[in-house]
Design a protein around this motif. Structure first.
Motif, PDB file in Angstrom:
ATOM      1  N   HIS A  51       0.836  -1.247  -0.028  1.00 15.39           N
ATOM      2  CA  HIS A  51       0.045   0.118   0.093  1.00 15.39           C
ATOM      3  C   HIS A  51       0.827   1.323   0.019  1.00 15.39           C
ATOM      4  CE1 HIS A  51      -2.899   2.879   1.326  1.00 15.39           C
ATOM      5  NE2 HIS A  51      -3.828   2.094   1.088  1.00 15.39           N
ATOM      6  N   MET A  52       0.280   2.170  -0.702  1.00 19.23           N
ATOM      7  CA  MET A  52       1.139   3.556  -0.559  1.00 19.23           C
ATOM      8  C   MET A  52       1.452   4.116   0.712  1.00 19.23           C
ATOM      9  SD  MET A  52      -0.318   5.597  -3.805  1.00 19.23           S
ATOM     10  CE  MET A  52      -1.959   4.918  -4.006  1.00 19.23           C
ATOM     11  N   ASP A  53       0.447   4.127   1.664  1.00 20.30           N
ATOM     12  CA  ASP A  53       0.686   4.913   2.878  1.00 20.30           C
ATOM     13  C   ASP A  53       0.844   3.995   3.968  1.00 20.30           C
ATOM     14  OD1 ASP A  53       0.212   7.282   1.570  1.00 20.30           O
ATOM     15  OD2 ASP A  53      -1.932   6.877   1.648  1.00 20.30           O
ATOM     16  N   LYS A  54       0.454   2.683   3.678  1.00 18.63           N
ATOM     17  CA  LYS A  54       0.483   1.692   4.921  1.00 18.63           C
ATOM     18  C   LYS A  54       1.557   0.607   4.660  1.00 18.63           C
ATOM     19  CE  LYS A  54      -4.383   2.648   5.859  1.00 18.63           C
ATOM     20  NZ  LYS A  54      -5.654   1.699   5.486  1.00 18.63           N
ATOM     21  N   SER A  55       2.754   0.595   5.412  1.00 17.50           N
ATOM     22  CA  SER A  55       3.726  -0.213   4.772  1.00 17.50           C
ATOM     23  C   SER A  55       3.473  -1.688   5.191  1.00 17.50           C
ATOM     24  CB  SER A  55       4.973   0.314   5.501  1.00 17.50           C
ATOM     25  OG  SER A  55       4.935  -0.001   6.915  1.00 17.50           O
ATOM     26  N   LEU A  56       2.505  -2.206   5.773  1.00 17.81           N
ATOM     27  CA  LEU A  56       2.213  -3.461   6.180  1.00 17.81           C
ATOM     28  C   LEU A  56       1.129  -3.885   5.585  1.00 17.81           C
ATOM     29  CD1 LEU A  56       2.885  -3.377  10.345  1.00 17.81           C
ATOM     30  CD2 LEU A  56       4.471  -3.920   8.471  1.00 17.81           C
ATOM     31  N   THR A  57       0.574  -3.248   4.813  1.00 19.94           N
ATOM     32  CA  THR A  57      -0.607  -3.603   3.923  1.00 19.94           C
ATOM     33  C   THR A  57      -0.326  -4.030   2.446  1.00 19.94           C
ATOM     34  OG1 THR A  57      -2.320  -2.140   5.269  1.00 19.94           O
ATOM     35  CG2 THR A  57      -2.773  -2.945   3.147  1.00 19.94           C
ATOM     36  N   ASN A  58      -0.630  -5.405   2.186  1.00 17.04           N
ATOM     37  CA  ASN A  58      -0.354  -5.865   0.818  1.00 17.04           C
ATOM     38  C   ASN A  58      -1.759  -5.980   0.057  1.00 17.04           C
ATOM     39  OD1 ASN A  58       2.186  -6.540   1.342  1.00 17.04           O
ATOM     40  ND2 ASN A  58       1.796  -8.221   2.467  1.00 17.04           N
ATOM     41  N   LEU A  59      -1.478  -5.557  -1.238  1.00 15.79           N
ATOM     42  CA  LEU A  59      -2.689  -5.460  -2.068  1.00 15.79           C
ATOM     43  C   LEU A  59      -2.812  -6.353  -3.294  1.00 15.79           C
ATOM     44  CD1 LEU A  59      -3.060  -1.509  -2.321  1.00 15.79           C
ATOM     45  CD2 LEU A  59      -4.294  -2.888  -0.671  1.00 15.79           C
ATOM     46  N   ALA A  60      -3.456  -7.178  -3.914  1.00 14.97           N
ATOM     47  CA  ALA A  60      -3.373  -8.102  -4.963  1.00 14.97           C
ATOM     48  C   ALA A  60      -4.029  -7.538  -6.250  1.00 14.97           C
ATOM     49  CB  ALA A  60      -4.066  -9.275  -4.477  1.00 14.97           C
ATOM     50  N   PHE A  61      -3.068  -7.684  -7.302  1.00 13.63           N
ATOM     51  CA  PHE A  61      -3.537  -7.155  -8.351  1.00 13.63           C
ATOM     52  C   PHE A  61      -3.187  -8.314  -9.672  1.00 13.63           C
ATOM     53  CE2 PHE A  61      -2.560  -3.228  -6.477  1.00 13.63           C
ATOM     54  CZ  PHE A  61      -3.568  -2.544  -6.399  1.00 13.63           C
ATOM     55  N   PHE A  62      -3.907  -8.372 -10.678  1.00 20.86           N
ATOM     56  CA  PHE A  62      -3.593  -9.116 -11.974  1.00 20.86           C
ATOM     57  C   PHE A  62      -2.462  -7.971 -12.776  1.00 20.86           C
ATOM     58  CE2 PHE A  62      -7.838 -10.701 -11.507  1.00 20.86           C
ATOM     59  CZ  PHE A  62      -7.474 -12.090 -11.086  1.00 20.86           C
ATOM     60  N   PRO A  63      -1.279  -8.704 -13.019  1.00 19.98           N
ATOM     61  CA  PRO A  63      -0.497  -7.879 -13.892  1.00 19.98           C
ATOM     62  C   PRO A  63      -0.984  -7.143 -14.803  1.00 19.98           C
ATOM     63  CG  PRO A  63       0.054 -10.426 -13.694  1.00 19.98           C
ATOM     64  CD  PRO A  63      -1.092 -10.172 -13.011  1.00 19.98           C
ATOM     65  N   ASP A  64      -0.697  -6.086 -15.083  1.00 20.19           N
ATOM     66  CA  ASP A  64      -0.916  -5.057 -16.008  1.00 20.19           C
ATOM     67  C   ASP A  64      -2.528  -4.789 -16.539  1.00 20.19           C
ATOM     68  OD1 ASP A  64       1.903  -4.929 -16.924  1.00 20.19           O
ATOM     69  OD2 ASP A  64       1.785  -6.713 -18.105  1.00 20.19           O
ATOM     70  N   SER A  65      -3.077  -5.030 -15.521  1.00 21.34           N
ATOM     71  CA  SER A  65      -4.779  -4.825 -15.489  1.00 21.34           C
ATOM     72  C   SER A  65      -4.755  -3.336 -15.308  1.00 21.34           C
ATOM     73  CB  SER A  65      -5.273  -5.479 -14.395  1.00 21.34           C
ATOM     74  OG  SER A  65      -4.933  -4.959 -13.051  1.00 21.34           O
ATOM     75  N   ALA A  66      -5.979  -2.751 -15.674  1.00 16.98           N
ATOM     76  CA  ALA A  66      -6.258  -1.188 -15.698  1.00 16.98           C
ATOM     77  C   ALA A  66      -5.926  -0.861 -14.261  1.00 16.98           C
ATOM     78  CB  ALA A  66      -7.488  -0.889 -16.104  1.00 16.98           C
ATOM     79  N   ALA A  67      -6.458  -1.707 -13.095  1.00 14.96           N
ATOM     80  CA  ALA A  67      -6.356  -1.171 -11.680  1.00 14.96           C
ATOM     81  C   ALA A  67      -4.816  -1.053 -11.513  1.00 14.96           C
ATOM     82  CB  ALA A  67      -7.123  -2.240 -10.764  1.00 14.96           C
ATOM     83  N   HIS A  68      -4.145  -2.181 -11.611  1.00 12.51           N
ATOM     84  CA  HIS A  68      -2.870  -2.137 -11.320  1.00 12.51           C
ATOM     85  C   HIS A  68      -1.999  -0.940 -11.940  1.00 12.51           C
ATOM     86  CE1 HIS A  68       1.270  -4.357 -11.342  1.00 12.51           C
ATOM     87  NE2 HIS A  68       1.087  -4.016 -10.129  1.00 12.51           N
TER      88      HIS A  68
END
Length: 138
Positions: A51-68
């Protein structure tokens, strides 16, 4: 994950799985993983970002998707803003800004102690047990 969990915290993914599988527990340890996030990091086709602001928070994305792609652009912008703020602070002669990270807890009020700082009570308890046993045997 495609439904609505892309870019969501990994705990949201785990909660969604547990809601869809009532009575079952998602135990990644039986496959040799320390926790859920380490298991997700090994899945092909899923990228785990911090996460941009929270160093311990992980976010899941599909590679090269619009959201990612959108997340990466926002993260890059945020990093540029932080660098600019550090540069301006240095030019103004101010001390460097603190790095983002887990916040430290404030000290407790009223002299309360935590388990880590409390004196060990085991020796006193052992002495009391010995004196009770000695009194009962005499």
């Amino acid at each position: 994950m495609r439904e609505k969990y892309e870019g969501a915290n990994l705990s949201c993914l785990k909660d969604a799985w547990q809601k869809r599988h009532p009575g079952q527990k998602l135990d990644t340890a039986k496959w040799g993983f320390k926790n859920f996030s380490t298991a997700v990091k090994t899945v092909e086709g899923i990228v785990v970002e911090t996460h941009m602001d929270k160093s311990l928070t992980n976010l899941a994305f599909f590679p090269d998707s619009a959201a990612h792609v959108q997340f990466l652009e926002a993260k890059k912008t945020k990093e540029a803003q932080r660098e600019e703020a550090k540069r301006k602070a240095a030019e103004a002669g101010l001390p460097p800004l603190e790095e983002e990270g887990p916040k430290k807890k404030a000290p407790r009020r009223g002299g309360a102690t935590t388990a880590a700082t409390a004196p060990a009570a085991a020796p006193a308890a052992a002495d009391a047990a010995t004196s009770v046993e000695g009194g009962a045997a005499a």
